[in-house]
Enzyme design. Structure first.
Site, short mmCIF file in Angstrom:
data_model
loop_
_atom_site.label_atom_id
_atom_site.label_comp_id
_atom_site.label_asym_id
_atom_site.label_seq_id
_atom_site.Cartn_x
_atom_site.Cartn_y
_atom_site.Cartn_z
N ARG A 18 18.53 109.22 94.80
CA ARG A 18 18.69 110.69 94.03
C ARG A 18 17.30 111.04 93.71
O ARG A 18 16.95 112.28 93.49
CB ARG A 18 19.65 110.42 92.67
N ASN A 36 26.48 110.46 93.02
CA ASN A 36 26.82 109.13 93.71
C ASN A 36 28.49 109.47 93.73
O ASN A 36 28.93 110.02 92.81
CB ASN A 36 26.45 107.90 92.83
#
Length: 90
Positions: A18, A36
């Site tokens: 990320r 996620n």
């Protein structure tokens, strides 16, 4: 201007994916988000100029390190004219 919904599968959680996607978004002036998912995959909505968006996607597939993308899917979706930032959801 285009917007993509991208889903990455593989080793993409717990490896800085990320954060690195957020860096790419900044590099290519991409708006959207990354999050996620419960199944271990990661979803991204990415919006920007077509050339930048294509480079963002291409580079996202080859981050190296512990990230291992086993599969991904891309779908073009409607542009959100109000989306101007890139958000990392935790």
């Amino acid at each position: 201007m285009k917007r993509y919904f991208i889903k990455y599968k593989g080793i993409v959680q717990g490896v800085g994916f990320r954060f690195r996607i957020q860096q790419l978004a900044s590099k290519y002036d991409i708006a959207g988000y990354i999050a996620n998912l419960d199944d271990g995959s990661v979803e991204v909505e990415a919006q920007g100029q077509t050339a930048n968006l294509d480079e963002f996607l291409k580079e996202s597939l080859h981050l190296g390190g512990f990230v291992q993308i086993e599969d991904y899917a891309v779908k073009e979706i409607s542009v959100d004219e109000y989306d101007k930032t890139f958000i990392v959801y935790y």
